[in-house]
Motif scaffolding. Sequence first.
Motif, PDB file in Angstrom:
ATOM      1  N   ARG A 194      -6.780   4.825   0.030  1.00  0.00           N
ATOM      2  CA  ARG A 194      -8.013   4.058   0.223  1.00  0.00           C
ATOM      3  C   ARG A 194      -7.886   2.657  -0.384  1.00  0.00           C
ATOM      4  O   ARG A 194      -8.323   1.669   0.214  1.00  0.00           O
ATOM      5  N   VAL A 195      -7.280   2.554  -1.572  1.00  0.00           N
ATOM      6  CA  VAL A 195      -7.032   1.233  -2.157  1.00  0.00           C
ATOM      7  C   VAL A 195      -6.142   0.410  -1.233  1.00  0.00           C
ATOM      8  O   VAL A 195      -6.394  -0.784  -0.994  1.00  0.00           O
ATOM      9  N   ASP A 196      -5.099   1.025  -0.693  1.00  0.00           N
ATOM     10  CA  ASP A 196      -4.196   0.312   0.214  1.00  0.00           C
ATOM     11  C   ASP A 196      -4.932  -0.163   1.461  1.00  0.00           C
ATOM     12  O   ASP A 196      -4.721  -1.282   1.932  1.00  0.00           O
ATOM     13  N   ALA A 197      -5.803   0.683   2.000  1.00  0.00           N
ATOM     14  CA  ALA A 197      -6.561   0.298   3.186  1.00  0.00           C
ATOM     15  C   ALA A 197      -7.498  -0.872   2.891  1.00  0.00           C
ATOM     16  O   ALA A 197      -7.591  -1.830   3.671  1.00  0.00           O
ATOM     17  N   LEU A 198      -8.205  -0.807   1.764  1.00  0.00           N
ATOM     18  CA  LEU A 198      -9.120  -1.892   1.394  1.00  0.00           C
ATOM     19  C   LEU A 198      -8.355  -3.192   1.164  1.00  0.00           C
ATOM     20  O   LEU A 198      -8.776  -4.263   1.636  1.00  0.00           O
ATOM     21  N   LEU A 199      -7.237  -3.102   0.438  1.00  0.00           N
ATOM     22  CA  LEU A 199      -6.450  -4.316   0.210  1.00  0.00           C
ATOM     23  C   LEU A 199      -5.942  -4.882   1.527  1.00  0.00           C
ATOM     24  O   LEU A 199      -5.986  -6.099   1.747  1.00  0.00           O
ATOM     25  N   GLY A 200      -5.479  -4.007   2.418  1.00  0.00           N
ATOM     26  CA  GLY A 200      -4.999  -4.485   3.714  1.00  0.00           C
ATOM     27  C   GLY A 200      -6.064  -5.221   4.496  1.00  0.00           C
ATOM     28  O   GLY A 200      -5.804  -6.282   5.080  1.00  0.00           O
ATOM     29  N   LEU A 201      -7.282  -4.705   4.500  1.00  0.00           N
ATOM     30  CA  LEU A 201      -8.370  -5.360   5.234  1.00  0.00           C
ATOM     31  C   LEU A 201      -8.718  -6.712   4.610  1.00  0.00           C
ATOM     32  O   LEU A 201      -8.961  -7.693   5.329  1.00  0.00           O
ATOM     33  N   SER A 247      -4.502 -15.343  12.187  1.00  0.00           N
ATOM     34  CA  SER A 247      -4.395 -14.325  13.235  1.00  0.00           C
ATOM     35  C   SER A 247      -3.430 -14.772  14.343  1.00  0.00           C
ATOM     36  O   SER A 247      -3.178 -15.971  14.490  1.00  0.00           O
ATOM     37  N   ASN A 248      -2.949 -13.800  15.144  1.00  0.00           N
ATOM     38  CA  ASN A 248      -3.013 -12.362  14.958  1.00  0.00           C
ATOM     39  C   ASN A 248      -2.263 -11.977  13.695  1.00  0.00           C
ATOM     40  O   ASN A 248      -1.278 -12.585  13.342  1.00  0.00           O
ATOM     41  N   SER A 249      -2.703 -10.874  13.064  1.00  0.00           N
ATOM     42  CA  SER A 249      -2.017 -10.501  11.829  1.00  0.00           C
ATOM     43  C   SER A 249      -2.060  -8.995  11.610  1.00  0.00           C
ATOM     44  O   SER A 249      -2.984  -8.299  12.048  1.00  0.00           O
ATOM     45  N   VAL A 250      -1.019  -8.529  10.915  1.00  0.00           N
ATOM     46  CA  VAL A 250      -0.877  -7.127  10.520  1.00  0.00           C
ATOM     47  C   VAL A 250      -0.341  -7.129   9.101  1.00  0.00           C
ATOM     48  O   VAL A 250       0.511  -7.957   8.753  1.00  0.00           O
ATOM     49  N   ALA A 251      -0.846  -6.236   8.258  1.00  0.00           N
ATOM     50  CA  ALA A 251      -0.368  -6.122   6.880  1.00  0.00           C
ATOM     51  C   ALA A 251       0.071  -4.693   6.609  1.00  0.00           C
ATOM     52  O   ALA A 251      -0.615  -3.742   7.009  1.00  0.00           O
ATOM     53  N   MET A 252       1.223  -4.554   5.973  1.00  0.00           N
ATOM     54  CA  MET A 252       1.713  -3.256   5.539  1.00  0.00           C
ATOM     55  C   MET A 252       1.613  -3.192   4.023  1.00  0.00           C
ATOM     56  O   MET A 252       2.169  -4.037   3.319  1.00  0.00           O
ATOM     57  N   ILE A 253       0.890  -2.172   3.537  1.00  0.00           N
ATOM     58  CA  ILE A 253       0.558  -2.041   2.127  1.00  0.00           C
ATOM     59  C   ILE A 253       1.176  -0.752   1.603  1.00  0.00           C
ATOM     60  O   ILE A 253       1.110   0.295   2.261  1.00  0.00           O
ATOM     61  N   ARG A 254       1.745  -0.823   0.399  1.00  0.00           N
ATOM     62  CA  ARG A 254       2.286   0.375  -0.230  1.00  0.00           C
ATOM     63  C   ARG A 254       1.972   0.336  -1.718  1.00  0.00           C
ATOM     64  O   ARG A 254       2.346  -0.613  -2.412  1.00  0.00           O
ATOM     65  N   ASP A 255       1.244   1.341  -2.176  1.00  0.00           N
ATOM     66  CA  ASP A 255       0.910   1.472  -3.598  1.00  0.00           C
ATOM     67  C   ASP A 255       0.263   0.209  -4.156  1.00  0.00           C
ATOM     68  O   ASP A 255       0.622  -0.275  -5.229  1.00  0.00           O
ATOM     69  N   ALA A 265      13.969   6.688   4.229  1.00  0.00           N
ATOM     70  CA  ALA A 265      13.212   7.214   3.096  1.00  0.00           C
ATOM     71  C   ALA A 265      11.976   6.385   2.765  1.00  0.00           C
ATOM     72  O   ALA A 265      11.204   6.757   1.871  1.00  0.00           O
ATOM     73  N   LEU A 266      11.789   5.259   3.443  1.00  0.00           N
ATOM     74  CA  LEU A 266      10.581   4.456   3.228  1.00  0.00           C
ATOM     75  C   LEU A 266       9.380   5.231   3.756  1.00  0.00           C
ATOM     76  O   LEU A 266       9.364   5.662   4.910  1.00  0.00           O
ATOM     77  N   ASP A 267       8.368   5.398   2.938  1.00  0.00           N
ATOM     78  CA  ASP A 267       7.243   6.265   3.291  1.00  0.00           C
ATOM     79  C   ASP A 267       5.983   5.748   2.618  1.00  0.00           C
ATOM     80  O   ASP A 267       6.004   4.786   1.849  1.00  0.00           O
ATOM     81  N   ALA A 268       4.866   6.397   2.948  1.00  0.00           N
ATOM     82  CA  ALA A 268       3.575   6.148   2.288  1.00  0.00           C
ATOM     83  C   ALA A 268       3.085   4.717   2.469  1.00  0.00           C
ATOM     84  O   ALA A 268       2.442   4.147   1.593  1.00  0.00           O
ATOM     85  N   VAL A 269       3.376   4.115   3.625  1.00  0.00           N
ATOM     86  CA  VAL A 269       2.925   2.759   3.933  1.00  0.00           C
ATOM     87  C   VAL A 269       1.648   2.836   4.766  1.00  0.00           C
ATOM     88  O   VAL A 269       1.546   3.649   5.689  1.00  0.00           O
ATOM     89  N   GLY A 312       7.923   3.455   7.937  1.00  0.00           N
ATOM     90  CA  GLY A 312       7.327   4.355   6.962  1.00  0.00           C
ATOM     91  C   GLY A 312       5.822   4.383   6.952  1.00  0.00           C
ATOM     92  O   GLY A 312       5.211   4.853   5.984  1.00  0.00           O
ATOM     93  N   VAL A 313       5.179   3.904   8.020  1.00  0.00           N
ATOM     94  CA  VAL A 313       3.718   3.882   8.068  1.00  0.00           C
ATOM     95  C   VAL A 313       3.188   5.301   8.245  1.00  0.00           C
ATOM     96  O   VAL A 313       3.631   6.034   9.142  1.00  0.00           O
ATOM     97  N   ARG A 314       2.233   5.669   7.406  1.00  0.00           N
ATOM     98  CA  ARG A 314       1.608   6.988   7.487  1.00  0.00           C
ATOM     99  C   ARG A 314       0.103   6.906   7.706  1.00  0.00           C
ATOM    100  O   ARG A 314      -0.554   7.931   7.879  1.00  0.00           O
ATOM    101  N   ALA A 315      -0.439   5.690   7.696  1.00  0.00           N
ATOM    102  CA  ALA A 315      -1.858   5.496   8.012  1.00  0.00           C
ATOM    103  C   ALA A 315      -2.017   4.143   8.682  1.00  0.00           C
ATOM    104  O   ALA A 315      -1.399   3.163   8.267  1.00  0.00           O
ATOM    105  N   VAL A 316      -2.819   4.102   9.720  1.00  0.00           N
ATOM    106  CA  VAL A 316      -3.111   2.867  10.447  1.00  0.00           C
ATOM    107  C   VAL A 316      -4.607   2.630  10.402  1.00  0.00           C
ATOM    108  O   VAL A 316      -5.405   3.530  10.727  1.00  0.00           O
TER     109      VAL A 316
END
Length: 377
Positions: free
Chosen positions: A199-206, A214-222, A315-319, A340-344
């Motif tokens: 949830r922190v990663d999602a909020l930070l990404g937004l 824009s256009n833009s995409v952010a990949m957040i991990r921890d 092995a990259l995960d939890a993004v 390694g994206v596990r949530a969009v």
Amino acid sequence: MRYGMNPHQPARIVGGDGPRLVNGEPSMINYLDALNAFALVREADRATGLPAAASFKHVSPAGAAVAGTIDDVASRTWRVPPGASGSLVSAYVRARDADPKSSFGDVVALSRPVDADTADLLTTVICDAVIAPGFEGGTVGRLAAKRGGRFLVFEADPSLDAPLRERRDVLGLTIEQERDAIPVERALPADAPLDAIGRVDALLGLVVLRYTQSNSVAMIRDGAAVGIGAGQQNRVDCVRLAGAKARTWWLRRHPFVDDLPAVAGMQRQDRLNWQMRFAGHEMTRSQQREFADLFGTDTLRTYEDDRWRAEWCGALDAVTMASDGYLPFRDNIDHAAESGVRAVIEPGGSARTGEVAAAAEEAGIIHVQTGLRLFHH
């Protein structure tokens, strides 16, 4: 101001409230970076409750993070103690470490007053400016001495909110709109299947997307944006660019990259640039020859072999990947899965959102629709 967008364009501030200029003579781009960067970190701090930092270049973040763990690679690179931390300096180390090639000469934004540890770090890195809501005793003098006294120091008022409506003059046309001020935490569904870190990663990404061209995409991990794809004309290129940056960040943790032989007299930024070229498999032929001279022919043979990169990136995960606009095709998900994206997190609402959701389910990726578009220009 020193000048506008370019040195041949005179510029001045004609009205409004802004940060207090403590030191230096900013250009228009310096102001744009500082204003957008501080808005980002202030909002990230409010949304997550954690100290936040951003590294800004040309009106987009090169990196952004909240306070958290400094891993061993970042610790050695930036010469700060490793480990879990709720400190302001940990937020900036993690923000700058995401893409240090892009962060070279950045504007630093901090959501909390600058303390001695953060000032110590800033005196050692190549940056052009800092904006923060305050400065502990003695830190302003140390920072103002950077760059021969030309280092820019801005003090922001964290209680000051921008007007609800904003205007822009473009080639003689004045446009007015309502400011984009919807809290991102309101848009993220409370029942989204995300754990506390997700949830922190999602909020930070937004929040990052709200202040990225824009256009833009952010990949957040921890709690750190490890890959930002900004300003592309199609969304899949944003995903590919963000993914390439995230994989390069991850590959810098591989022993082959982290343990490159030391070269006497080589500056930190030069070593980082070589590590990123090595990790990303992006050297020109002339650079390969220079690389072999610096680090040895055996290391060059390792560079040419891609098998270790594929194994390590597996092995990259939890993004968590956030998008400022809806994902129009499933290829966005296909590329995201390779990083390694596990949530969009996306607005949804495309004619093909069903196909995108099905692709996410197929890849084992959580798919969250917010209904909130975050275009920024």
